[in-house]
Write a protein that holds these residues in place. Structure first.
Motif, PDB file in Angstrom:
ATOM      1  N   GLU A 116       0.833  -1.203   0.000  1.00  0.00           N
ATOM      2  CA  GLU A 116       0.000   0.000   0.000  1.00  0.00           C
ATOM      3  C   GLU A 116       0.873   1.261   0.000  1.00  0.00           C
ATOM      4  N   LEU A 117       1.962   1.238   0.767  1.00  0.00           N
ATOM      5  CA  LEU A 117       2.855   2.395   0.803  1.00  0.00           C
ATOM      6  C   LEU A 117       3.502   2.632  -0.562  1.00  0.00           C
ATOM      7  N   TYR A 118       3.968   1.548  -1.196  1.00  0.00           N
ATOM      8  CA  TYR A 118       4.641   1.716  -2.490  1.00  0.00           C
ATOM      9  C   TYR A 118       3.673   2.288  -3.525  1.00  0.00           C
ATOM     10  N   ALA A 119       2.426   1.798  -3.523  1.00  0.00           N
ATOM     11  CA  ALA A 119       1.428   2.316  -4.461  1.00  0.00           C
ATOM     12  C   ALA A 119       1.085   3.766  -4.140  1.00  0.00           C
ATOM     13  N   LEU A 120       1.072   4.106  -2.840  1.00  0.00           N
ATOM     14  CA  LEU A 120       0.789   5.481  -2.424  1.00  0.00           C
ATOM     15  C   LEU A 120       1.884   6.427  -2.907  1.00  0.00           C
ATOM     16  N   ILE A 121       3.142   6.058  -2.695  1.00  0.00           N
ATOM     17  CA  ILE A 121       4.272   6.882  -3.150  1.00  0.00           C
ATOM     18  C   ILE A 121       4.260   7.007  -4.672  1.00  0.00           C
ATOM     19  N   SER A 122       3.933   5.903  -5.354  1.00  0.00           N
ATOM     20  CA  SER A 122       3.861   5.929  -6.816  1.00  0.00           C
ATOM     21  C   SER A 122       2.794   6.910  -7.291  1.00  0.00           C
ATOM     22  N   SER A 123       1.620   6.884  -6.645  1.00  0.00           N
ATOM     23  CA  SER A 123       0.536   7.774  -7.036  1.00  0.00           C
ATOM     24  C   SER A 123       0.904   9.232  -6.796  1.00  0.00           C
ATOM     25  N   ILE A 124       1.581   9.501  -5.668  1.00  0.00           N
ATOM     26  CA  ILE A 124       1.971  10.881  -5.355  1.00  0.00           C
ATOM     27  C   ILE A 124       3.041  11.367  -6.329  1.00  0.00           C
ATOM     28  N   SER A 125       4.069  10.528  -6.540  1.00  0.00           N
ATOM     29  CA  SER A 125       5.229  10.953  -7.335  1.00  0.00           C
ATOM     30  C   SER A 125       5.038  10.773  -8.830  1.00  0.00           C
ATOM     31  N   LYS A 126       3.965  10.043  -9.209  1.00  0.00           N
ATOM     32  CA  LYS A 126       3.705   9.707 -10.613  1.00  0.00           C
ATOM     33  C   LYS A 126       4.777   8.797 -11.207  1.00  0.00           C
ATOM     34  N   ILE A 127       5.522   8.115 -10.362  1.00  0.00           N
ATOM     35  CA  ILE A 127       6.538   7.156 -10.812  1.00  0.00           C
ATOM     36  C   ILE A 127       5.874   5.781 -10.906  1.00  0.00           C
ATOM     37  N   PRO A 128       5.894   5.125 -12.069  1.00  0.00           N
ATOM     38  CA  PRO A 128       5.219   3.831 -12.227  1.00  0.00           C
ATOM     39  C   PRO A 128       5.944   2.702 -11.484  1.00  0.00           C
ATOM     40  N   LEU A 129       5.150   1.689 -11.141  1.00  0.00           N
ATOM     41  CA  LEU A 129       5.672   0.498 -10.458  1.00  0.00           C
ATOM     42  C   LEU A 129       5.597  -0.701 -11.401  1.00  0.00           C
ATOM     43  N   LYS A 130       6.552  -1.601 -11.246  1.00  0.00           N
ATOM     44  CA  LYS A 130       6.571  -2.816 -12.063  1.00  0.00           C
ATOM     45  C   LYS A 130       5.396  -3.721 -11.675  1.00  0.00           C
ATOM     46  N   GLN A 131       4.685  -4.196 -12.687  1.00  0.00           N
ATOM     47  CA  GLN A 131       3.568  -5.105 -12.445  1.00  0.00           C
ATOM     48  C   GLN A 131       4.012  -6.573 -12.459  1.00  0.00           C
ATOM     49  N   ASN A 132       5.244  -6.807 -12.868  1.00  0.00           N
ATOM     50  CA  ASN A 132       5.760  -8.176 -12.888  1.00  0.00           C
ATOM     51  C   ASN A 132       6.306  -8.614 -11.529  1.00  0.00           C
ATOM     52  N   ILE A 133       6.287  -7.702 -10.582  1.00  0.00           N
ATOM     53  CA  ILE A 133       6.774  -8.026  -9.232  1.00  0.00           C
ATOM     54  C   ILE A 133       5.636  -7.783  -8.234  1.00  0.00           C
ATOM     55  N   ALA A 134       5.273  -8.838  -7.521  1.00  0.00           N
ATOM     56  CA  ALA A 134       4.268  -8.728  -6.458  1.00  0.00           C
ATOM     57  C   ALA A 134       4.979  -8.489  -5.134  1.00  0.00           C
ATOM     58  N   VAL A 135       4.223  -7.969  -4.179  1.00  0.00           N
ATOM     59  CA  VAL A 135       4.839  -7.549  -2.915  1.00  0.00           C
ATOM     60  C   VAL A 135       4.047  -8.087  -1.732  1.00  0.00           C
ATOM     61  N   THR A 136       4.761  -8.538  -0.716  1.00  0.00           N
ATOM     62  CA  THR A 136       4.157  -8.830   0.585  1.00  0.00           C
ATOM     63  C   THR A 136       5.125  -8.385   1.672  1.00  0.00           C
ATOM     64  N   GLY A 137       4.602  -8.009   2.783  1.00  0.00           N
ATOM     65  CA  GLY A 137       5.456  -7.567   3.886  1.00  0.00           C
ATOM     66  C   GLY A 137       4.775  -6.495   4.710  1.00  0.00           C
ATOM     67  N   SER A 138       4.779  -6.691   6.007  1.00  0.00           N
ATOM     68  CA  SER A 138       4.283  -5.668   6.922  1.00  0.00           C
ATOM     69  C   SER A 138       5.383  -4.630   7.135  1.00  0.00           C
ATOM     70  N   MET A 139       5.004  -3.442   7.602  1.00  0.00           N
ATOM     71  CA  MET A 139       6.020  -2.422   7.875  1.00  0.00           C
ATOM     72  C   MET A 139       5.633  -1.639   9.128  1.00  0.00           C
ATOM     73  N   ASN A 140       6.638  -1.041   9.762  1.00  0.00           N
ATOM     74  CA  ASN A 140       6.371  -0.152  10.889  1.00  0.00           C
ATOM     75  C   ASN A 140       6.557   1.296  10.451  1.00  0.00           C
ATOM     76  N   GLN A 141       6.344   2.226  11.360  1.00  0.00           N
ATOM     77  CA  GLN A 141       6.398   3.650  11.008  1.00  0.00           C
ATOM     78  C   GLN A 141       7.800   4.109  10.605  1.00  0.00           C
ATOM     79  N   LYS A 142       8.807   3.286  10.961  1.00  0.00           N
ATOM     80  CA  LYS A 142      10.183   3.634  10.611  1.00  0.00           C
ATOM     81  C   LYS A 142      10.604   3.063   9.268  1.00  0.00           C
ATOM     82  N   GLY A 143       9.689   2.369   8.583  1.00  0.00           N
ATOM     83  CA  GLY A 143      10.007   1.855   7.256  1.00  0.00           C
ATOM     84  C   GLY A 143      10.690   0.502   7.269  1.00  0.00           C
ATOM     85  N   GLU A 144      10.708  -0.178   8.405  1.00  0.00           N
ATOM     86  CA  GLU A 144      11.314  -1.513   8.476  1.00  0.00           C
ATOM     87  C   GLU A 144      10.277  -2.553   8.067  1.00  0.00           C
TER      88      GLU A 144
END
Length: 744
Positions: A619-647
């Protein structure tokens, strides 16, 4: 390390595998002889906890010898309160037969005694003596009356004196009235004396009857008292029985017809023995009892009384008392299943009271109140950890009476010892269930399956029920091939066919993907769009699916809007994850200006709700992509929880998620560039099937391990994080300026 070609060459497993901590807890729980130290066995189904528990109980039951036989007998002093008598195991049946034999013997011998010539002679002599004394009194008063000129006449009302005339005719002269009254008074006195004689004669007959009865009864009673001299309650019972038989001895020599017509035909029930708990004398009962009750209703657990219905009324007695599981387990062990027990709230309450008081009463709900029986039993509850936690926190008595937790783990270390243990487990099941033995390679395939079950490449699952299913099904496929041994292909087929049987929903979703109903892209780049990964659980079967996550952004003050939350399709953990995004954005992208934006996050084509935080990173990567207008690769799927520090933090179901995206890419066409971003710390949880492992090895599919947001963004954009950050900040400042102008 075991060396073998097939499992027929190795010793079968005799002990529980991978549960050392649980075994130690069970051992100490069984050794402590304290009513508060009952045991709760917790663990997932199939970990072998029940099998182990029964084996451990059987071992300890051989060392315990406190169980008894229990009988209920009639209470001659308080008839509504049957007496409980405890006897050495095997003695209850003998005691019951002894009492039955006693009554049968007395019925025969008393009839014989009271019909004997000696008894009749003694009885006739007493009657004759009474008649002689009675006649003497009557003759005496008659003679006296005649001397005074009166003759004695008897009537229904008694004796009457009438005057006699000289010529033989009756006269009624006043001078004789005084004398007549004197004679009548004498007659009354004689009548009293005759009545006393009758009472004395009756008493003498009763004494004769009692003495005759005692002569018959006492030797038998005394013999039983001597035989059971160590049991005070038995001796008291025999004494009271003797008194009752003597009181009702006439019933013993009546005919059946006389008993039926004149007396209660159930009188002799009071002389019966209810062998309530019989621990016998056979070999099975030499050890302490182990009783498992799978339907612990109040009556099944604590006993009941059966009834006779007669003209709308109910009737019961001590012979109709039925033991419950806890009576049968007395002196040994009672095994209950928590989920079954808690369906009967009253049973749970009575069980706790029984443990506390160490005695158990039968609630007959009738006029009889049986005596309580002292209880010496260790209760073993079998359930899961969830029920244990509920009971521990919400039932204040639970921790008082169940102080030992035996916690079965669902996994064990992937070690040489445990791998050998799995091989020996297979050998045991082959012998026990008469299956074909497994080759070394087949065993290795079963171990791979059990590692996959654990979800950790350094662990082996202890869910032996699922492992056993593969063993049995592997044997079936070897039988179809008419092979001597089960080989690895049979095991693989068993695993694959099992997956096929359970994968109907997965197949339907695959069809939806192939037909274009489910929109997933596995090539190209998109702004504000990313492939997240989720796991769907269908009972015992789970599989991974990619989920398209989209984000749109614009200037505004609404912040990050979770569309699922707005329509009540988002769980609390997912809501928390979305809120974390705002904290990360504020700290990393808006430290010197006010963060102002409208951001809408949506899981597309989600109709069943969503929870969990494993998509936070995506969700964060898609959010940053939408804000920055930088496209994301659709050939790579993502899973992973994160904390407020970006870990990036570990998530569950990592194997299913990776395989799910691989199979999606395979259906749409593998390009060699597709892959999945996973948390680095999840690497050990990745236990992939051969096909996916081979694809990764051959560079047809990729796994990217990341520790923080920066690494993931660089993989998805092929740009440095600093460049992405710069563009994102620029856009956020634009949003902020627009908001200021609108306010002005």
């Amino acid at each position: 390390m075991l060396v073998y070609k097939n499992t027929s060459e190795i010793e079968p497993l005799e002990s529980i595998l991978g549960q050392e901590r649980a075994i130690e807890a069970m051992e100490i729980g069984l050794k402590i002889n304290n009513p508060a130290y009952n045991i709760y066995l917790a663990g997932e189904p199939g970990t072998g906890k029940t099998t182990y528990a029964m084996k451990a109980l059987k071992k300890y039951s051989l060392e315990k010898d406190t169980h008894k036989d229990w009988c209920y007998v009639y209470n001659f002093e308080h008839p509504r309160e049957p007496i409980a008598i405890g006897l050495r195991k095997g003695s209850g049946k003998i005691f019951k037969k002894d009492i039955e034999k006693l009554i049968e013997t007395l019925l025969d011998e008393l009839i014989e005694a009271f019909e004997s010539e000696d008894f009749e002679l003694s009885k006739n002599q007493l009657v004759e003596e009474y008649e002689i004394e009675k006649d003497a009194l009557l003759k005496q008063i008659k003679k006296y009356g005649e001397e005074k000129g009166f003759k004695l006449k008897t009537s229904k009302v008694g004796m009457v004196f009438m005057p006699i005339e000289e010529n033989g005719e009756e006269v009624d002269d006043d001078e004789f009235y005084k004398l007549k009254r004197e004679l009548e008074n004498m007659a009354i006195q004689v009548a009293y004396k005759i009545r006393d004689l009758e009472d004395a004669a009756k008493d003498a007959l009763l004494d004769l009857e009692e003495e005759t009865a005692k002569y018959i009864i006492d030797p038998h009673i005394d013999n039983l008292k001597e035989k059971y001299k160590e049991y005070e309650k038995v001796n008291l019972y025999l004494d009271n029985m003797r008194k009752d038989i003597l009181e009702y001895v006439y019933l013993f020599y009546m005919s059946e017809e006389e008993l039926k017509d004149k007396y209660d035909k159930e009188h002799f029930i009071k002389y019966k023995v209810n062998l309530f708990v019989d621990n016998g004398g056979d070999k099975e009962n030499e050890s302490a009892p182990i009783i498992t009750e799978i339907n612990p209703s109040v009556s099944n657990l604590f006993g009941k009384a059966e009834y006779d219905y007669n003209n709308g009324s109910i009737k019961t007695d001590f012979t109709k008392l039925i033991p419950g599981a806890i009576h049968k387990a007395n002196g040994g062990y009672l095994v209950l299943y928590t989920d079954q027990l808690l369906r009967y709230g009253l049973s749970w309450d009575i069980l706790k009271k029984t443990i506390q008081t160490r005695k158990i009463s039968i609630d007959t709900q009738t006029s009889i109140t049986p005596e309580s029986i002292p209880i010496d039993v260790k209760v073993i509850l079998i359930g899961d950890n969830y029920m244990y936690n509920l009971l521990y926190h919400y039932d204040k008595d639970f921790s008082k009476y169940f102080k030992i937790l035996v916690d079965f783990d669902n996994e064990m270390d992937e070690s040489e010892i445990n791998r050998d243990g799995i091989a020996r487990f297979i050998a045991l099941q082959c012998e026990k269930n008469k299956l074909k033995h497994f080759t070394y390679e087949a065993v290795e395939e079963v171990i791979k399956f059990s590692i996959r079950l654990s979800g950790d490449s350094f662990k082996i699952s202890t869910q032996f029920n699922k492992i056993l299913e593969i063993i049995i099904e592997g044997d079936a496929y070897a039988t179809i091939r008419n092979a001597e041994f089960v080989d690895k292909d049979d095991v693989k087929k068993a695993i694959n066919e099992r997956r096929k049987r359970l994968s109907r929903i997965e197949s339907k979703m695959d069809e939806s993907l192939e037909n274009g109903f489910t929109l997933i892209e596995t090539e190209g780049c998109r702004v504000g769009v990313i492939n997240g990964l989720s796991v769907l659980n269908m009972g015992e079967y789970s599989f991974g699916r990619p989920s398209r996550i989209t984000v749109t952004t614009s200037p505004g003050n609404k912040g990050i809007v979770n569309i699922e939350r707005e329509v009540n399709m988002s769980g609390p953990i997912h809501n928390k994850g979305v809120l974390i995004l705002g904290g990360y954005l504020s700290e990393n992208f808006a430290t010197d200006f006010l963060l102002s934006l409208n951001a809408y996050i949506c899981f597309e084509q989600n109709y069943g709700g969503i929870d969990g935080d494993s998509a936070t990173g995506a969700e964060l990567y898609a959010l940053i992509s939408s804000i920055s207008k930088i496209p994301l690769k659709q050939n790579i799927a993502v899973t992973g929880s994160m904390n407020q520090k970006g870990e990036i933090q570990v998530v569950g179901g990592i194997t299913e998620k990776v395989e799910g995206f691989y199979y999606t890419c395979k259906k749409k066409g593998l390009s060699g560039e597709q892959g999945v971003i996973i948390p680095k710390n999840n690497r050990r949880n990745l236990v992939l099937c051969d096909e996916v492992s081979d694809a990764i090895r051959d560079n047809k599919f990729k796994i990217y391990e990341v520790e923080n947001v920066k690494e993931a963004i660089e993989i998805l954009t092929d740009m440095s994080f600093e460049d992405v950050k710069k563009k994102t900040i620029e856009r956020l400042k634009e949003f902020s300026n627009i908001n200021k102008k609108l306010k002005d």
